[in-house]
Scaffold this active site. Structure first.
Site, mmCIF file in Angstrom:
data_model
loop_
_atom_site.group_PDB
_atom_site.id
_atom_site.type_symbol
_atom_site.label_atom_id
_atom_site.label_comp_id
_atom_site.label_asym_id
_atom_site.label_seq_id
_atom_site.Cartn_x
_atom_site.Cartn_y
_atom_site.Cartn_z
ATOM 1 N N LYS A 13 13.837 -3.220 0.403
ATOM 2 C CA LYS A 13 13.281 -2.787 1.692
ATOM 3 C C LYS A 13 12.258 -3.799 2.228
ATOM 4 O O LYS A 13 12.268 -4.135 3.401
ATOM 5 C CB LYS A 13 12.597 -1.417 1.564
ATOM 6 C CG LYS A 13 13.505 -0.301 1.087
ATOM 7 C CD LYS A 13 12.817 1.061 1.164
ATOM 8 C CE LYS A 13 11.614 1.220 0.253
ATOM 9 N NZ LYS A 13 11.925 1.141 -1.190
ATOM 10 N N ARG A 88 8.975 9.403 2.652
ATOM 11 C CA ARG A 88 9.435 9.487 1.268
ATOM 12 C C ARG A 88 9.636 10.926 0.818
ATOM 13 O O ARG A 88 9.992 11.157 -0.337
ATOM 14 C CB ARG A 88 8.409 8.828 0.358
ATOM 15 C CG ARG A 88 8.758 7.386 -0.027
ATOM 16 C CD ARG A 88 7.679 6.950 -0.957
ATOM 17 N NE ARG A 88 7.939 5.878 -1.844
ATOM 18 C CZ ARG A 88 7.583 4.611 -1.621
ATOM 19 N NH1 ARG A 88 7.093 4.238 -0.474
ATOM 20 N NH2 ARG A 88 7.741 3.721 -2.574
ATOM 21 N N ARG A 127 10.299 -9.112 -10.251
ATOM 22 C CA ARG A 127 9.799 -9.573 -8.951
ATOM 23 C C ARG A 127 8.328 -9.985 -8.978
ATOM 24 O O ARG A 127 7.534 -9.480 -9.753
ATOM 25 C CB ARG A 127 10.073 -8.550 -7.861
ATOM 26 C CG ARG A 127 9.252 -7.296 -7.912
ATOM 27 C CD ARG A 127 9.751 -6.325 -6.860
ATOM 28 N NE ARG A 127 8.947 -5.118 -6.833
ATOM 29 C CZ ARG A 127 9.180 -4.097 -6.033
ATOM 30 N NH1 ARG A 127 10.196 -4.118 -5.192
ATOM 31 N NH2 ARG A 127 8.406 -3.034 -6.061
ATOM 32 N N ARG A 161 2.872 -6.752 -9.095
ATOM 33 C CA ARG A 161 2.258 -5.450 -8.846
ATOM 34 C C ARG A 161 2.033 -4.711 -10.156
ATOM 35 O O ARG A 161 2.905 -4.728 -11.030
ATOM 36 C CB ARG A 161 3.171 -4.616 -7.949
ATOM 37 C CG ARG A 161 3.021 -4.977 -6.503
ATOM 38 C CD ARG A 161 4.053 -4.327 -5.657
ATOM 39 N NE ARG A 161 4.248 -2.893 -5.930
ATOM 40 C CZ ARG A 161 5.029 -2.129 -5.190
ATOM 41 N NH1 ARG A 161 5.677 -2.643 -4.163
ATOM 42 N NH2 ARG A 161 5.178 -0.858 -5.471
ATOM 43 N N ARG A 172 8.605 6.040 -11.026
ATOM 44 C CA ARG A 172 8.852 5.845 -9.593
ATOM 45 C C ARG A 172 10.298 6.198 -9.244
ATOM 46 O O ARG A 172 10.557 6.773 -8.194
ATOM 47 C CB ARG A 172 8.526 4.396 -9.202
ATOM 48 C CG ARG A 172 7.027 4.142 -9.201
ATOM 49 C CD ARG A 172 6.689 2.669 -9.160
ATOM 50 N NE ARG A 172 7.158 2.014 -7.964
ATOM 51 C CZ ARG A 172 7.311 0.690 -7.858
ATOM 52 N NH1 ARG A 172 7.010 -0.090 -8.889
ATOM 53 N NH2 ARG A 172 7.725 0.164 -6.746
HETATM 54 P P1 AMP Z 1 5.786 0.910 -2.353
HETATM 55 O O1 AMP Z 1 5.030 -0.371 -2.183
HETATM 56 O O2 AMP Z 1 6.457 1.354 -1.082
HETATM 57 O O3 AMP Z 1 6.722 0.872 -3.521
HETATM 58 O O4 AMP Z 1 4.683 2.030 -2.689
HETATM 59 C C1 AMP Z 1 3.858 1.941 -3.815
HETATM 60 C C2 AMP Z 1 3.262 3.288 -4.133
HETATM 61 O O5 AMP Z 1 2.466 3.749 -3.026
HETATM 62 C C3 AMP Z 1 4.263 4.410 -4.355
HETATM 63 O O6 AMP Z 1 4.755 4.437 -5.702
HETATM 64 C C4 AMP Z 1 3.423 5.630 -4.037
HETATM 65 O O7 AMP Z 1 2.512 5.933 -5.077
HETATM 66 C C5 AMP Z 1 2.595 5.156 -2.848
HETATM 67 N N1 AMP Z 1 3.284 5.383 -1.562
HETATM 68 C C6 AMP Z 1 3.724 4.447 -0.670
HETATM 69 N N2 AMP Z 1 4.298 5.022 0.384
HETATM 70 C C7 AMP Z 1 4.246 6.359 0.177
HETATM 71 C C8 AMP Z 1 4.689 7.496 0.904
HETATM 72 N N3 AMP Z 1 5.335 7.374 2.081
HETATM 73 N N4 AMP Z 1 4.452 8.733 0.373
HETATM 74 C C9 AMP Z 1 3.807 8.884 -0.800
HETATM 75 N N5 AMP Z 1 3.372 7.851 -1.546
HETATM 76 C C10 AMP Z 1 3.582 6.599 -1.072
#
Ligand code: AMP
Length: 216
Positions: A13, A88, A127, A161, A172
């Site tokens: 994404k 999400r 990554r 990360r 996740r």
């Molecule tokens: P990402 O970088 O999109 O993988 O997000 C990293 C982490 O941020 C996720 O594992 C969640 O803990 C939190 N997070 C990001 N976006 C959301 C969302 N829309 N709803 C809930 N938690 C989120």
């Protein structure tokens, strides 16, 4: 044009939404990046989110919906935005439609990056990003052209990360299966969902997305 990228962690994404941002002049909004910035700043939101993020869990809907709402109200979003990592949950998807409707806006396209679950964990653990410019790489599928040097800015500093550790990735993916995958029918019902084969090399994934965009 307002676009959503859906897909499991590691589906591509971030990479694809950045490409779309450059190509179409839309603003990419990554709720994960926003939360990481809040954590780095030590803000109240960051404090609430940190332990959940570290555990691979989603942060509460109320918090993320409020954060997203104030972001899409910014003037740079007027021409359109690309959501990467939001919604999400079904609650987030419904809240998004409601807030856009109140502003006479809508989501035009939902791009679902479909990737087999068994390759996601390997993709994520490989990554890393440039610590200077944020360019994204993968040890296996997309290493820098010259080892240890960023293609985009020449920096030699890279970072990973904290939540890309294998144990956290398992959590996740569980959250994705339980809370995020069920929102696909929500968008399918309204004819806005386009399924993209995310297993192909990144350039071919981009080509599929551009074909969808060309039809809009
Ligand atoms: P990402 O970088 O999109 O993988 O997000 C990293 C982490 O941020 C996720 O594992 C969640 O803990 C939190 N997070 C990001 N976006 C959301 C969302 N829309 N709803 C809930 N938690 C989120």
């Amino acid at each position: 044009m307002n676009i959503i990228f859906l897909g499991a962690p590691g589906a591509g994404k971030g990479t694809q939404s950045k490409r779309l941002e450059e190509r179409y002049g839309l603003v990419q909004i990554s709720t994960g990046d926003m939360l990481r910035a809040e954590v780095a700043r030590g803000s109240d939101i960051g404090k609430q989110a940190k332990s959940l993020m570290d555990a691979g869990r989603l942060v509460p809907d109320e918090l993320i919906i409020a954060m997203l709402k104030s972001r899409i109200e910014q003037p740079d979003c007027v021409k359109g935005f690309i959501l990467d990592g939001f919604p999400r949950t079904t609650g987030q998807a419904e809240a998004l439609d409601t807030m856009l409707k109140a502003d006479n806006k809508k989501i035009d396209v939902v791009l679902f990056l479909d990737v087999d679950e068994d390759v996601l964990a390997d993709r994520i653990s490989g990554r890393f990003t440039c610590a200077q410019c944020g360019a994204t790489y993968n040890e296996v599928s997309n290493p820098p052209k010259k080892e240890g040097e960023c293609d985009a800015c020449g920096s030699h500093e890279f970072k990973r990360r904290a939540d890309d550790r294998r144990e956290t990735v398992v959590e996740r993916l569980k959250e994705y299966r339980k809370l995020t995958a069920p929102i696909l029918p929500f968008y399918e019902k309204t004819g806005r969902l386009y399924k993209i084969n995310g297993m192909l090399p990144a350039a071919e994934v981009t080509a599929q997305i551009e074909a969808v965009m060309a039809g809009q």
